[in-house]
Enzyme design. Sequence first.
Site, mmCIF file in Angstrom:
data_model
loop_
_atom_site.group_PDB
_atom_site.id
_atom_site.type_symbol
_atom_site.label_atom_id
_atom_site.label_comp_id
_atom_site.label_asym_id
_atom_site.label_seq_id
_atom_site.Cartn_x
_atom_site.Cartn_y
_atom_site.Cartn_z
ATOM 1 N N ASP A 74 0.779 -1.243 0.000
ATOM 2 C CA ASP A 74 0.000 0.000 0.000
ATOM 3 C C ASP A 74 0.813 1.298 0.000
ATOM 4 O O ASP A 74 0.400 2.285 0.628
ATOM 5 C CB ASP A 74 -0.944 0.032 1.210
ATOM 6 N N LYS A 144 -7.445 -3.965 -2.948
ATOM 7 C CA LYS A 144 -8.061 -4.528 -1.754
ATOM 8 C C LYS A 144 -8.767 -3.450 -0.948
ATOM 9 O O LYS A 144 -8.456 -2.259 -1.061
ATOM 10 C CB LYS A 144 -7.021 -5.227 -0.861
ATOM 11 N N CYS A 179 -2.177 -2.084 8.058
ATOM 12 C CA CYS A 179 -2.089 -3.082 6.985
ATOM 13 C C CYS A 179 -0.834 -3.947 7.082
ATOM 14 O O CYS A 179 -0.894 -5.159 6.848
ATOM 15 C CB CYS A 179 -2.155 -2.388 5.633
#
Length: 265
Positions: A74, A144, A179
């Site tokens: 990310d 996602k 995350c």
Amino acid sequence: MLGNRNSSRIFLQVLTFLLLLREFVTSFLTTTPTSSRRASFHDTSINMSAAASRLARSSVGKITPQTSLFFLCDIQDRFRPLMYNGETIVTTAQYLTSMASELSVPVVASQQYTKVFGPTVTDCFANGQQDIDKLVAQGQLFEKKKFSMITDEVQALIETDDFKNRNSIVLFGIEAHVCVQQTCLDLLEMGKEVHVICDGVSSQQPFDREIALERMASAGAYLTTAQSLAFMLMQTADHPNFKAVSKLTVNHMKLPNAFNDAYKK
């Protein structure tokens, strides 16, 4: 095979903990005055848990290109200016992806809700968008909304023949306490070894990053640095890619590194 590995690991953890518990209780009851027992019990229990986690590891975390897989989590345009030491995270990511390319280690990348947070930062790769497009073409960049990278699609990928024996996961990206941490814990539950790159992970708040690193280490992840990883992967100056990776390392060391700079103050 994976189920047997997980069962053996859990059994070893339980056995180690029970042995430590017996030793602790015996020592505690015979040497600690009654008035001090309650105060010292909590701290000692925490130390025992950490010791059990360390002792239960089935390896010392050595890593090779043939058994490794890089996870880029990310690092996206919208996040870039918000992260603590964000530019260092980006330059470290490029160093790691370039290293992976030289050593033929696959990279899996994720993007959290791209519509809101934007695409992967092109500077994470030496060839920018070209390298990102290659990942997309290979089916190794995933959209996602789940915080962990271990979506159904990613799990299916790493269980394929090309990836199933790559049990050492090199993890870097953002945010450390969300995350990255959830990805790490999921991978550990799957029986994978996780190597968290400390100069390649961050959060918006430094304290969140610090606690997340401690949390992941206590769960069984290995904390390391990008440069340490490079030389661990090669193991010797006789490695055929030693000159190429060393050049990457020298160039990376010339760039500002906010984590190193913190030690100069």
